[in-house]
Design a protein around this motif. Structure first.
Motif, PDB file in Angstrom:
ATOM      1  N   ASP A   1      -2.663   5.632  -0.128  1.00 10.19           N
ATOM      2  CA  ASP A   1      -3.835   4.672   0.012  1.00 10.19           C
ATOM      3  C   ASP A   1      -3.826   4.575   1.483  1.00 10.19           C
ATOM      4  N   ARG A   2      -2.896   5.074   2.053  1.00 12.82           N
ATOM      5  CA  ARG A   2      -2.985   4.662   3.685  1.00 12.82           C
ATOM      6  C   ARG A   2      -3.686   5.712   4.499  1.00 12.82           C
TER       7      ARG A   2
ATOM      8  N   THR B   1     -15.378   8.378  -3.888  1.00  7.68           N
ATOM      9  CA  THR B   1     -14.576   8.600  -2.793  1.00  7.68           C
ATOM     10  C   THR B   1     -15.275   9.930  -1.940  1.00  7.68           C
TER      11      THR B   1
ATOM     12  N   MET C   1       1.002  -1.094  -0.124  1.00  9.33           N
ATOM     13  CA  MET C   1       0.234  -0.138  -0.026  1.00  9.33           C
ATOM     14  C   MET C   1       0.903   1.217  -0.055  1.00  9.33           C
TER      15      MET C   1
END
Length: 157
Positions: A5-6, A139, A1
Motif C-alpha cells: 500500500d506504500r 484501481t 501501512m
C-alpha cells in the motif's frame, strides 16, 4: 501501512508503469479490431462510433470539446462528425455560448444506433472473467487516469 500500500519510488514506479503501457497497446489494438468487426454491420467506423459514444454520454458538444475529451485532433473529429452527419446520425445546433462553434448532438437515428452498439459491447464485456473486484477495477481506472494526465501536455493539432 504495508509495503503493498506504500507509494512506489519514482524509478520503481516507472518500471511498473512500463508494464501497464506494454499491455495497453495490444489491448487497444485488439479492442479496436473487435469493435471494427462489430461496427461493420452498422456501417460505422471506429471514429464515428467514438463521436456517437461521446455525445451519448455527455450530451451536445462542440468539435473542439470532443477533440479534447478524446485526446485527438479537431480536424479528425470534424471529419468523423461530417461522416456521422452524412449518415443522419448527428446534427448541428446553435451554441448559445459561442456563435461560431456549433454544438453537435445525436439525431434520433444516431441515438438508436449508438444504443445498439453499446448494448452489444456490454454483452461482450459481461464475458470478462478473472473474478475482478470493484476495488481492482477502481484501481485500474485510477492508474490509467494518472497515465493519461501525465500525457496531457502532448499537442494533438
Amino acid at each position: 501501512m504495508n509495503d503493498v500500500d506504500r507509494p512506489l519510488p519514482p524509478d520503481e514506479l516507472a518500471g511498473r508503469l512500463t508494464a501497464v503501457y506494454d499491455l495497453v497497446g495490444p489491448l487497444y489494438r485488439r479492442a479496436q479490431r473487435s469493435v471494427e468487426q462489430g461496427l461493420t454491420a452498422d456501417g460505422l467506423s471506429v471514429g464515428v462510433r467514438a463521436v456517437l459514444t461521446l455525445l451519448h454520454g455527455n450530451g451536445p458538444m462542440t468539435v473542439p470539446q470532443m477533440g479534447r475529451a478524446q485526446a485527438i485532433s479537431r480536424q479528425f473529429v470534424q471529419r468523423m462528425v461530417n461522416d456521422a452527419a452524412a449518415q443522419g446520425l448527428v446534427e448541428s445546433i446553435p451554441n448559445p455560448a459561442h456563435r461560431r462553434s456549433s454544438l453537435i448532438r445525436l439525431a434520433p437515428r444516431g441515438r438508436a444506433v449508438v444504443t445498439a452498439v453499446l448494448e452489444r459491447e456490454h454483452r461482450l464485456l459481461r464475458e470478462v472473467g478473472g473474478d475482478l473486484t470493484d476495488a481492482e477495477v477502481t484501481t485500474c481506472v485510477r492508474v490509467l487516469g494518472e497515465l493519461l494526465k501525465a500525457l496531457d501536455h502532448v499537442d494533438l493539432d
